[in-house]
Design a protein around this motif. Structure first.
Motif, PDB file in Angstrom:
ATOM      1  N   ARG A  58       0.784  -1.235  -0.255  1.00 59.59           N
ATOM      2  CA  ARG A  58       0.013   0.116  -0.020  1.00 59.59           C
ATOM      3  C   ARG A  58       0.674   1.402  -0.296  1.00 59.59           C
ATOM      4  O   ARG A  58       0.312   2.244  -0.607  1.00 59.59           O
ATOM      5  N   ALA A  59       2.027   0.974   0.611  1.00 64.68           N
ATOM      6  CA  ALA A  59       2.797   2.474   0.694  1.00 64.68           C
ATOM      7  C   ALA A  59       3.427   2.700  -0.672  1.00 64.68           C
ATOM      8  O   ALA A  59       3.748   4.097  -0.956  1.00 64.68           O
ATOM      9  N   LYS A  60       3.436   1.857  -1.685  1.00 68.03           N
ATOM     10  CA  LYS A  60       3.659   2.202  -2.919  1.00 68.03           C
ATOM     11  C   LYS A  60       2.760   3.132  -3.785  1.00 68.03           C
ATOM     12  O   LYS A  60       3.103   3.668  -4.789  1.00 68.03           O
ATOM     13  N   THR A  61       1.685   3.316  -3.424  1.00 65.52           N
ATOM     14  CA  THR A  61       0.645   3.996  -3.916  1.00 65.52           C
ATOM     15  C   THR A  61       0.749   5.357  -3.038  1.00 65.52           C
ATOM     16  O   THR A  61      -0.139   6.433  -3.460  1.00 65.52           O
ATOM     17  N   ILE A  62       1.519   5.784  -2.333  1.00 67.17           N
ATOM     18  CA  ILE A  62       1.916   6.959  -1.646  1.00 67.17           C
ATOM     19  C   ILE A  62       3.276   7.640  -2.364  1.00 67.17           C
ATOM     20  O   ILE A  62       4.338   7.010  -2.188  1.00 67.17           O
ATOM     21  N   THR A  63       3.158   8.693  -2.752  1.00 68.13           N
ATOM     22  CA  THR A  63       4.313   9.246  -3.537  1.00 68.13           C
ATOM     23  C   THR A  63       4.783  10.615  -2.944  1.00 68.13           C
ATOM     24  O   THR A  63       3.858  11.623  -2.693  1.00 68.13           O
ATOM     25  N   PHE A  64       5.953  11.016  -2.888  1.00 69.04           N
ATOM     26  CA  PHE A  64       6.510  12.322  -2.421  1.00 69.04           C
ATOM     27  C   PHE A  64       7.077  12.942  -3.762  1.00 69.04           C
ATOM     28  O   PHE A  64       7.467  12.296  -4.566  1.00 69.04           O
ATOM     29  N   SER A  65       7.097  14.416  -3.605  1.00 65.39           N
ATOM     30  CA  SER A  65       7.941  15.098  -4.700  1.00 65.39           C
ATOM     31  C   SER A  65       9.318  14.759  -4.882  1.00 65.39           C
ATOM     32  O   SER A  65       9.923  14.093  -4.062  1.00 65.39           O
ATOM     33  N   LYS A  66       9.653  14.922  -5.732  1.00 65.57           N
ATOM     34  CA  LYS A  66      10.947  14.374  -6.335  1.00 65.57           C
ATOM     35  C   LYS A  66      12.116  15.250  -5.591  1.00 65.57           C
ATOM     36  O   LYS A  66      13.077  15.240  -4.972  1.00 65.57           O
ATOM     37  N   ASN A  67      11.763  16.645  -5.252  1.00 66.26           N
ATOM     38  CA  ASN A  67      12.597  17.555  -4.629  1.00 66.26           C
ATOM     39  C   ASN A  67      11.849  18.380  -3.600  1.00 66.26           C
ATOM     40  O   ASN A  67      10.639  18.565  -3.531  1.00 66.26           O
ATOM     41  N   ALA A  68      12.376  18.737  -2.661  1.00 66.99           N
ATOM     42  CA  ALA A  68      12.032  19.581  -1.557  1.00 66.99           C
ATOM     43  C   ALA A  68      12.461  21.134  -2.024  1.00 66.99           C
ATOM     44  O   ALA A  68      13.663  21.382  -2.632  1.00 66.99           O
ATOM     45  N   VAL A  69      11.691  22.010  -1.571  1.00 67.64           N
ATOM     46  CA  VAL A  69      11.807  23.529  -1.788  1.00 67.64           C
ATOM     47  C   VAL A  69      12.006  24.340  -0.527  1.00 67.64           C
ATOM     48  O   VAL A  69      11.239  24.039   0.488  1.00 67.64           O
ATOM     49  N   ILE A  70      12.579  25.470  -0.821  1.00 69.98           N
ATOM     50  CA  ILE A  70      12.626  26.303   0.363  1.00 69.98           C
ATOM     51  C   ILE A  70      12.326  27.943  -0.212  1.00 69.98           C
ATOM     52  O   ILE A  70      12.769  28.411  -1.104  1.00 69.98           O
ATOM     53  N   SER A  71      11.288  28.254   0.490  1.00 69.13           N
ATOM     54  CA  SER A  71      10.638  29.589   0.053  1.00 69.13           C
ATOM     55  C   SER A  71       9.696  30.141   1.375  1.00 69.13           C
ATOM     56  O   SER A  71       9.731  29.457   2.317  1.00 69.13           O
ATOM     57  N   LYS A  72       9.312  31.169   1.132  1.00 67.68           N
ATOM     58  CA  LYS A  72       8.419  32.052   2.128  1.00 67.68           C
ATOM     59  C   LYS A  72       6.978  31.421   2.036  1.00 67.68           C
ATOM     60  O   LYS A  72       6.564  31.184   1.030  1.00 67.68           O
ATOM     61  N   ARG A  73       6.572  31.057   3.009  1.00 64.27           N
ATOM     62  CA  ARG A  73       5.034  30.754   3.426  1.00 64.27           C
ATOM     63  C   ARG A  73       4.516  31.207   4.793  1.00 64.27           C
ATOM     64  O   ARG A  73       4.968  30.999   5.835  1.00 64.27           O
ATOM     65  N   GLY A  74       3.419  32.389   4.474  1.00 67.86           N
ATOM     66  CA  GLY A  74       2.842  32.775   5.546  1.00 67.86           C
ATOM     67  C   GLY A  74       3.945  33.835   6.273  1.00 67.86           C
ATOM     68  O   GLY A  74       3.798  33.899   7.571  1.00 67.86           O
ATOM     69  N   GLY A  75       4.849  34.601   5.445  1.00 64.45           N
ATOM     70  CA  GLY A  75       5.895  35.434   6.144  1.00 64.45           C
ATOM     71  C   GLY A  75       6.899  34.600   6.803  1.00 64.45           C
ATOM     72  O   GLY A  75       7.726  35.275   7.308  1.00 64.45           O
ATOM     73  N   LYS A  76       6.962  33.412   6.836  1.00 63.21           N
ATOM     74  CA  LYS A  76       7.893  32.544   7.202  1.00 63.21           C
ATOM     75  C   LYS A  76       8.810  31.838   6.263  1.00 63.21           C
ATOM     76  O   LYS A  76       8.311  31.340   5.282  1.00 63.21           O
ATOM     77  N   LEU A  77      10.114  31.818   6.655  1.00 66.79           N
ATOM     78  CA  LEU A  77      10.850  30.547   5.647  1.00 66.79           C
ATOM     79  C   LEU A  77      10.589  29.330   5.928  1.00 66.79           C
ATOM     80  O   LEU A  77      10.801  28.778   6.990  1.00 66.79           O
ATOM     81  N   CYS A  78      10.326  28.556   4.928  1.00 65.23           N
ATOM     82  CA  CYS A  78       9.839  27.316   5.187  1.00 65.23           C
ATOM     83  C   CYS A  78      10.443  26.288   4.295  1.00 65.23           C
ATOM     84  O   CYS A  78      10.876  26.560   3.133  1.00 65.23           O
ATOM     85  N   LEU A  79      10.778  25.010   4.638  1.00 63.28           N
ATOM     86  CA  LEU A  79      11.042  23.957   3.646  1.00 63.28           C
ATOM     87  C   LEU A  79       9.769  23.155   3.440  1.00 63.28           C
ATOM     88  O   LEU A  79       9.218  22.780   4.339  1.00 63.28           O
ATOM     89  N   LEU A  80       9.490  23.081   2.263  1.00 64.99           N
ATOM     90  CA  LEU A  80       8.068  22.425   1.626  1.00 64.99           C
ATOM     91  C   LEU A  80       8.276  21.210   0.915  1.00 64.99           C
ATOM     92  O   LEU A  80       9.362  20.987   0.142  1.00 64.99           O
ATOM     93  N   ILE A  81       7.369  19.893   1.236  1.00 66.36           N
ATOM     94  CA  ILE A  81       7.455  18.834   0.609  1.00 66.36           C
ATOM     95  C   ILE A  81       6.122  18.612  -0.021  1.00 66.36           C
ATOM     96  O   ILE A  81       5.268  18.817   0.979  1.00 66.36           O
ATOM     97  N   ARG A  82       5.962  17.986  -1.177  1.00 72.47           N
ATOM     98  CA  ARG A  82       4.765  17.536  -1.630  1.00 72.47           C
ATOM     99  C   ARG A  82       4.447  15.878  -1.475  1.00 72.47           C
ATOM    100  O   ARG A  82       5.254  15.412  -1.908  1.00 72.47           O
ATOM    101  N   VAL A  83       3.128  15.732  -1.113  1.00 75.53           N
ATOM    102  CA  VAL A  83       3.086  14.270  -0.770  1.00 75.53           C
ATOM    103  C   VAL A  83       1.542  13.993  -1.412  1.00 75.53           C
ATOM    104  O   VAL A  83       0.859  14.777  -1.142  1.00 75.53           O
TER     105      VAL A  83
END
Length: 371
Positions: free
Chosen positions: A168-193
């Motif tokens: 079942r875990a094979k049908t859960i996917t993460f983004s190839k890269n992580a990104v760093i940018s501002k979110r809500g006025g704060k610097l954040c590291l973001l990952i998509r799943v």
């Protein structure tokens, strides 16, 4: 020209060394080897069920086929021995009134076929046990019971292997890269799943571990030192409503290990960010864990993820996985420390502060006008 090629070659070697030193692959497999284990490998036979489940399919099927063929051949030899002792074989020239233990066993081949028919309960009716000798009756009962045990174990192992939550875990996917940018006025590291199935993961919880080599104040070098990384979404990091792709983020504040990193020094860092997603499979109620990892080359500073969720004219929500790992460059501070100082400076501008070096002196004004 030579210096340029040499620089490319050395960078390629550094990249390969980083990949080889990776602990967790992108699909969640752990790259670790155990050496000089003191205890014998036979201890794994104590937990034979887990050992069988962890085997690859080719080894598992080899064990299954060997178990069936071995049991059939072993009991075939026993049936042949019974017929030999009771002198039921043709070479003994039994009389017409002789009643054999097993009808129509003429040799080792027929004994093997009778063993096969007995254990898999085929029962063609051509060969059968008579009531002449108790040894044959006991052997028939023993083989039938043992055959049921082998069949139950093998079928259970195959079913458990197929229905493991690891698949079942094979049908859960993460983004190839992580990104760093501002979110809500704060610097954040973001990952998509994203969840590729419509069935949910119940009670999902997401978190991370930063693996790096550290040196303690006592001079001890700790390889794969683990630092907790808290990931959240807008509603928290537990009991996620995981029906559509989520963008999880880690706030880079003073307590974050990324606080002292900058866009210029990120690729010079030596770390591995491992992300975990735990949950319960809705269909089977089995727990499931999905893992992936990111190295410095896979963390993009100054980018954000492109939107992938839209609403159609029919009122349905559509997820475009073509843009799942697509990133867009955005204006981002080159370090968290700079963003923090910028906010602090703007906050001070809105307030008044006395200059401690300023001294107020009184001035006596004199008038030259005389009355």
């Amino acid at each position: 020209m030579f210096s340029y090629l040499w620089e490319r070659f050395t960078s390629h070697l550094r990249e390969r060394s980083r990949r080889r030193a990776r602990l967790v692959s992108k699909d969640g497999r752990c790259n670790i080897e155990f050496g000089n284990v003191e205890r014998s490998r036979f201890v794994f036979l104590i937990d034979i069920w887990t050992t069988i489940l962890d085997l690859r399919w080719r080894y598992k099927m080899t064990i299954f086929i060997s178990a069936f063929l071995g049991s059939w051949f072993l009991f075939g030899l026993l049936w042949y021995v019974v017929a030999y002792i009771h002198k039921d074989l043709p070479e003994f020239n039994p009389s017409i009134n002789h009643t054999p233990c097993v009808e129509n066993i003429n040799g080792l081949t027929s004994a093997f076929l009778f063993s096969l028919e007995t254990q898999v309960t085929i029962g063609y009716g051509f060969r059968c046990v008579t009531e002449q000798c108790a040894t044959a009756i006991f052997l028939l009962i023993f083989q039938s019971i043992l055959g049921v045990i082998i069949n139950s174990f093998m079928c259970g192992a195959i079913l458990a292997k197929i229905s493991r939550s690891k698949n079942r875990a094979k049908t859960i996917t993460f983004s190839k890269n992580a990104v760093i940018s501002k979110r809500g006025g704060k610097l954040c590291l973001l990952i998509r799943v994203a969840n590729l199935r419509k069935s949910l993961l119940i009670g999902s919880h997401i978190y991370g571990k930063l693996l790096r080599t550290t040196i303690t104040p006592e001079g001890e070098t700790i390889i794969l030192d683990q630092v907790n990384i808290e990931f959240v979404v807008d509603a928290g990091n537990e009991n996620l409503f995981f029906i559509s792709p989520l963008t999880i983020y880690h706030i880079i504040d003073k307590n974050s290990p990324f606080f002292h990193m900058a866009a210029e020094t990120l690729l010079q860092q030596d770390f591995e960010l491992v992300v975990f997603l735990d949950g319960t499979v809705e269909a089977t109620s089995a727990t499931c864990q999905v893992r992936t990892s990111y190295i410095p080359e896979e963390v993009l500073w100054g980018y954000r993820f492109a939107p992938i969720v839209s609403k159609t004219k029919e009122g349905k929500y559509r997820v475009d996985f073509q843009n799942f790992s697509k990133t867009v460059a955005v204006e981002t501070p080159h370090c968290a420390f700079c963003l923090y100082n910028e906010k602090e400076a703007k906050a001070k501008e809105k307030k008044g502060y006395d200059n401690p070096g300023f001294v107020l002196s009184e001035v006596n004004e004199t008038s030259d006008t005389k009355m």
